[in-house]
Design a protein around this motif. Structure first.
Motif, PDB file in Angstrom:
ATOM      1  N   ALA A 284       0.823  -1.216   0.000  1.00 40.99           N
ATOM      2  CA  ALA A 284       0.000   0.000   0.000  1.00 40.99           C
ATOM      3  C   ALA A 284       0.853   1.262   0.000  1.00 40.99           C
ATOM      4  O   ALA A 284       0.361   2.353  -0.309  1.00 40.99           O
ATOM      5  N   THR A 285       2.122   1.118   0.338  1.00 39.90           N
ATOM      6  CA  THR A 285       2.987   2.309   0.349  1.00 39.90           C
ATOM      7  C   THR A 285       3.624   2.558  -1.022  1.00 39.90           C
ATOM      8  O   THR A 285       4.340   3.531  -1.205  1.00 39.90           O
ATOM      9  N   THR A 286       3.381   1.670  -1.964  1.00 42.85           N
ATOM     10  CA  THR A 286       3.846   1.871  -3.349  1.00 42.85           C
ATOM     11  C   THR A 286       2.682   2.469  -4.126  1.00 42.85           C
ATOM     12  O   THR A 286       1.638   1.830  -4.295  1.00 42.85           O
ATOM     13  N   LEU A 287       2.865   3.695  -4.608  1.00 44.11           N
ATOM     14  CA  LEU A 287       1.707   4.455  -5.099  1.00 44.11           C
ATOM     15  C   LEU A 287       0.987   3.762  -6.245  1.00 44.11           C
ATOM     16  O   LEU A 287      -0.237   3.721  -6.274  1.00 44.11           O
ATOM     17  N   HIS A 288       1.728   3.255  -7.194  1.00 45.00           N
ATOM     18  CA  HIS A 288       1.093   2.578  -8.332  1.00 45.00           C
ATOM     19  C   HIS A 288       1.478   1.093  -8.319  1.00 45.00           C
ATOM     20  O   HIS A 288       2.118   0.588  -9.242  1.00 45.00           O
ATOM     21  N   TRP A 289       1.076   0.420  -7.269  1.00 47.78           N
ATOM     22  CA  TRP A 289       1.345  -1.019  -7.167  1.00 47.78           C
ATOM     23  C   TRP A 289       0.341  -1.755  -8.059  1.00 47.78           C
ATOM     24  O   TRP A 289      -0.823  -1.919  -7.701  1.00 47.78           O
ATOM     25  N   VAL A 290       0.774  -2.174  -9.237  1.00 49.37           N
ATOM     26  CA  VAL A 290      -0.146  -2.887 -10.137  1.00 49.37           C
ATOM     27  C   VAL A 290       0.346  -4.303 -10.449  1.00 49.37           C
ATOM     28  O   VAL A 290      -0.297  -5.011 -11.217  1.00 49.37           O
ATOM     29  N   ARG A 291       1.458  -4.684  -9.832  1.00 47.41           N
ATOM     30  CA  ARG A 291       1.885  -6.081 -10.034  1.00 47.41           C
ATOM     31  C   ARG A 291       0.875  -7.016  -9.384  1.00 47.41           C
ATOM     32  O   ARG A 291       0.594  -8.084  -9.889  1.00 47.41           O
ATOM     33  N   ASN A 292       0.385  -6.635  -8.253  1.00 48.82           N
ATOM     34  CA  ASN A 292      -0.710  -7.364  -7.591  1.00 48.82           C
ATOM     35  C   ASN A 292      -0.414  -8.850  -7.430  1.00 48.82           C
ATOM     36  O   ASN A 292      -1.311  -9.680  -7.616  1.00 48.82           O
ATOM     37  N   ASP A 293       0.815  -9.164  -7.064  1.00 52.52           N
ATOM     38  CA  ASP A 293       1.154 -10.580  -6.920  1.00 52.52           C
ATOM     39  C   ASP A 293       1.516 -10.951  -5.483  1.00 52.52           C
ATOM     40  O   ASP A 293       2.144 -11.967  -5.226  1.00 52.52           O
ATOM     41  N   GLY A 294       1.112 -10.068  -4.547  1.00 52.07           N
ATOM     42  CA  GLY A 294       1.514 -10.292  -3.160  1.00 52.07           C
ATOM     43  C   GLY A 294       0.473 -11.030  -2.338  1.00 52.07           C
ATOM     44  O   GLY A 294      -0.661 -11.252  -2.774  1.00 52.07           O
ATOM     45  N   ASP A 295       0.896 -11.388  -1.139  1.00 53.15           N
ATOM     46  CA  ASP A 295      -0.006 -12.063  -0.198  1.00 53.15           C
ATOM     47  C   ASP A 295      -1.029 -11.097   0.368  1.00 53.15           C
ATOM     48  O   ASP A 295      -0.769  -9.892   0.502  1.00 53.15           O
ATOM     49  N   VAL A 296      -2.168 -11.635   0.717  1.00 52.50           N
ATOM     50  CA  VAL A 296      -3.236 -10.870   1.372  1.00 52.50           C
ATOM     51  C   VAL A 296      -3.397 -11.477   2.762  1.00 52.50           C
ATOM     52  O   VAL A 296      -3.783 -12.641   2.887  1.00 52.50           O
ATOM     53  N   ARG A 297      -3.068 -10.689   3.790  1.00 52.05           N
ATOM     54  CA  ARG A 297      -2.994 -11.270   5.135  1.00 52.05           C
ATOM     55  C   ARG A 297      -3.957 -10.594   6.106  1.00 52.05           C
ATOM     56  O   ARG A 297      -4.032  -9.357   6.153  1.00 52.05           O
ATOM     57  N   SER A 298      -4.619 -11.403   6.881  1.00 55.20           N
ATOM     58  CA  SER A 298      -5.461 -10.902   7.965  1.00 55.20           C
ATOM     59  C   SER A 298      -4.619 -10.021   8.882  1.00 55.20           C
ATOM     60  O   SER A 298      -3.476 -10.368   9.194  1.00 55.20           O
ATOM     61  N   GLY A 299      -5.180  -8.892   9.292  1.00 55.80           N
ATOM     62  CA  GLY A 299      -4.433  -7.976  10.165  1.00 55.80           C
ATOM     63  C   GLY A 299      -3.791  -6.838   9.404  1.00 55.80           C
ATOM     64  O   GLY A 299      -3.483  -5.792   9.973  1.00 55.80           O
ATOM     65  N   ASP A 300      -3.586  -7.035   8.085  1.00 58.57           N
ATOM     66  CA  ASP A 300      -3.031  -5.971   7.240  1.00 58.57           C
ATOM     67  C   ASP A 300      -4.159  -5.143   6.639  1.00 58.57           C
ATOM     68  O   ASP A 300      -5.333  -5.529   6.681  1.00 58.57           O
ATOM     69  N   LEU A 301      -3.759  -4.033   6.009  1.00 56.18           N
ATOM     70  CA  LEU A 301      -4.710  -3.223   5.244  1.00 56.18           C
ATOM     71  C   LEU A 301      -4.647  -3.614   3.776  1.00 56.18           C
ATOM     72  O   LEU A 301      -3.610  -4.059   3.279  1.00 56.18           O
ATOM     73  N   LEU A 302      -5.760  -3.404   3.086  1.00 57.19           N
ATOM     74  CA  LEU A 302      -5.790  -3.513   1.627  1.00 57.19           C
ATOM     75  C   LEU A 302      -6.104  -2.134   1.075  1.00 57.19           C
ATOM     76  O   LEU A 302      -7.161  -1.567   1.375  1.00 57.19           O
ATOM     77  N   LEU A 303      -5.175  -1.572   0.283  1.00 53.37           N
ATOM     78  CA  LEU A 303      -5.463  -0.325  -0.415  1.00 53.37           C
ATOM     79  C   LEU A 303      -5.911  -0.713  -1.826  1.00 53.37           C
ATOM     80  O   LEU A 303      -5.130  -1.252  -2.611  1.00 53.37           O
ATOM     81  N   LEU A 304      -7.179  -0.478  -2.092  1.00 47.61           N
ATOM     82  CA  LEU A 304      -7.743  -0.814  -3.410  1.00 47.61           C
ATOM     83  C   LEU A 304      -8.076   0.482  -4.135  1.00 47.61           C
ATOM     84  O   LEU A 304      -8.934   1.253  -3.694  1.00 47.61           O
ATOM     85  N   ASP A 305      -7.366   0.720  -5.241  1.00 41.66           N
ATOM     86  CA  ASP A 305      -7.557   1.918  -6.069  1.00 41.66           C
ATOM     87  C   ASP A 305      -7.943   1.421  -7.446  1.00 41.66           C
ATOM     88  O   ASP A 305      -7.101   0.854  -8.162  1.00 41.66           O
ATOM     89  N   ALA A 306      -9.210   1.579  -7.808  1.00 43.66           N
ATOM     90  CA  ALA A 306      -9.687   0.966  -9.052  1.00 43.66           C
ATOM     91  C   ALA A 306     -10.866   1.766  -9.599  1.00 43.66           C
ATOM     92  O   ALA A 306     -11.550   2.470  -8.858  1.00 43.66           O
ATOM     93  N   GLY A 307     -11.100   1.619 -10.891  1.00 40.07           N
ATOM     94  CA  GLY A 307     -12.215   2.337 -11.513  1.00 40.07           C
ATOM     95  C   GLY A 307     -12.744   1.584 -12.717  1.00 40.07           C
ATOM     96  O   GLY A 307     -11.967   1.107 -13.549  1.00 40.07           O
ATOM     97  N   VAL A 308     -14.060   1.497 -12.787  1.00 37.92           N
ATOM     98  CA  VAL A 308     -14.696   0.947 -13.982  1.00 37.92           C
ATOM     99  C   VAL A 308     -14.774   2.050 -15.033  1.00 37.92           C
ATOM    100  O   VAL A 308     -15.144   3.186 -14.726  1.00 37.92           O
ATOM    101  N   GLU A 309     -14.411   1.698 -16.260  1.00 33.41           N
ATOM    102  CA  GLU A 309     -14.607   2.591 -17.412  1.00 33.41           C
ATOM    103  C   GLU A 309     -15.912   2.169 -18.088  1.00 33.41           C
ATOM    104  O   GLU A 309     -16.084   1.000 -18.443  1.00 33.41           O
TER     105      GLU A 309
END
Ligand code: GLY
Ligand code: MN
Ligand code: MN
Length: 488
Positions: A284-309
């Protein structure tokens, strides 16, 4: 007066061989004369008649009229763009140029809008690839034939839908080469058209056209506002989809979030408006993190920045920072609340007559106050702001114009954008954030790896603003309640 843009004798732009060039993948190694003859006939006439104009036809006419008024006596060429090869005969998904779609409502690859100067303005013509020829076999032997890629509108159908006369685009390059008189083109989309104009245009004059079309989009018309509302509504549903599958993301990776949101974007809209940022934990501290290949862990935050066109190419740009297990920790919440307070201050500064920079300044002030209060930077706040010291953790501007492009109107002049005052119909994001990098030794260890951004899409109205993305909760307790309800 510029010369009429139809050559007296249309040049042969394609040889018979080119027109029926066979695919190189071996599917059609040879075609017998009998088969070629057979394929010419036995097809129903599917021409469509009495089509209604597209919903935005009135708006596109008004947009073209504004463009015409700005460049009297000049030929204006606005291409949709061409397919881009990914490898061999595989192409990237096509997305029409913003300028072309804005002025026509059309999204056809290879299309070109030409405004031809007349005594009292301009005459618009849209140049398109017509229906595939069945006589010469291109409809089934050419990789772009309709049998391969789907039915196109005939030129007559396109005219009815778009409210603009349509002609065969294969004649355009030669006609542009022949034509005399001043001309400008939007660059970067169609190399063939640019090559035809190469001796007739200058970079400086073309840039003026691009700048005008960027500035024309600063204030949205009613059609555009409705599209942005749609984009935000679809995006809100996409965020809900994500919350419902966070357990599956925990079992796999951030990609599950990306894929889930993409499904919503493709089903309800045209695409995602930009690469989805599905950043869990320290990502979440990487402004344009689009690799999206990391772990999703309970206790952490998820920063979701997305938009439908949307199908008409307007995008939302929304960020929520969510506790993956549904509850913010005390420190996460403290940081979240600070960003929320900054966003509230920013949104309050969005109103007609306010300076564009006001919302950024308002949000930055709140964040600087918090950083001083937490002892992360030495005050007073005025010193911090003057030296920009808060920027180690706030990193980016607080927002931007939004529309057909996520960073819309990007070619607008400074005096028309960041140095302007806000007007009703402008739409911008307000998106403050705080980012503590995992390797930032200047903050206590427990802060490291926490990133929070909250981003909403704000329309300037006659008496203030309207949050187009308000369907998604922002306050920490409301976010938690919303997540609990969705998870069931
Ligand atoms: N999603 C990119 C931005 O927020 O500007
Ligand atoms: Mn943004
Ligand atoms: Mn964003």
């Amino acid at each position: 007066m510029a010369e009429e843009l139809t050559p007296e004798t249309p040049e042969e732009t394609e040889t018979e061989e080119q027109a029926i060039k066979q695919r190189k993948n071996g599917l059609y190694p040879g075609v017998s004369d009998e088969l070629a003859e057979n394929m010419k006939s036995g097809w129903a006439d599917t021409e469509l008649h009495g089509l209604e104009p597209i919903a935005q036809a009135g708006h596109t006419a008004a947009r073209r009229a504004a463009l015409s008024a700005r460049f009297p006596g000049e030929r204006l060429v606005i291409p949709a763009g061409n397919l881009k090869t990914r490898s061999n005969d595989t192409e990237y998904a096509f997305r029409a140029s913003t300028e072309y779609a804005y002025l026509t409502g059309d999204q056809t690859q290879d299309g070109v809008l030409v405004l031809e100067p007349t005594a009292d303005g301009h005459e618009a013509t849209i140049y398109l690839l017509p229906r595939s020829n069945r006589e010469n076999g291109e409809f089934w032997l050419d990789g772009q034939g309709e049998l391969w890629v789907g039915r196109r509108h005939s030129l007559a159908e396109a005219e009815q839908l778009l409210g603009v006369p349509a002609k065969d685009v294969r004649e355009l390059a030669a006609a542009l080469k022949e034509a005399t008189g001043p001309v400008r083109a939007v660059r970067g989309h169609d190399a063939g058209i640019e090559a035809a104009l190469t001796d007739k245009v200058t970079a400086e004059r073309d840039e003026e056209l691009r700048v005008f079309l960027s500035e024309a989009r600063l204030v949205k018309d009613a059609f555009e506002v409705a599209e942005l509302e749609k984009a935000c509504a679809s995006t809100a549903r996409g965020f809900e989809d994500v919350v419902k599958v966070l357990d599956k993301a925990e079992a796999t990776s951030e990609r599950y979030i990306e894929g889930t949101f993409f499904l919503r974007a493709r089903v309800e809209g045209n695409d995602i408006g930009y690469g989805s940022i599905c950043a869990a934990g320290p990502h979440a501290t990487t402004l344009h993190w689009v690799r999206n290949d990391g772990d999703v862990r309970s206790g952490d935050l998820l920063l979701l920045d997305a938009g439908v066109e949307t199908t008409e190419l307007y995008t939302a740009d929304i960020t929520r920072t969510l506790p993956i297990n549904g509850r913010y920790t005390e420190l996460q919440r403290k940081i979240y609340d600070a960003v929320y307070e900054a966003q509230e201050a920013g949104i309050a500064a969005v109103k007609p007559g306010a300076a564009y920079r006001d919302f950024h300044d308002a949000a930055q002030r709140v964040l600087a106050e918090k950083l001083v209060e937490w002892g992360l930077v030495e005050g007073p706040v005025e010193r911090v702001l003057e030296l920009g010291l808060q920027r180690r953790w706030t990193l980016h501007g607080t927002g931007h114009m939004l529309g057909m492009d996520v960073h819309d109107c990007a070619a607008a002049r400074t005096e028309m954008y960041v140095d302007t005052t806000l007007e009703p119909g402008m739409c911008l994001t307000v998106e403050p954030g705080l980012y503590f990098q995992a390797d930032d030794l200047t903050v206590p260890e427990e802060y490291r790896g926490i990133g929070v951004r909250i981003e909403d899409d704000i329309l300037v109205t006659e008496d203030g603003n309207r949050n187009l993305s308000e369907a998604l909760p922002r306050r920490a307790d409301e976010v938690e309640a919303w997540m609990a309800a969705l998870k069931g």
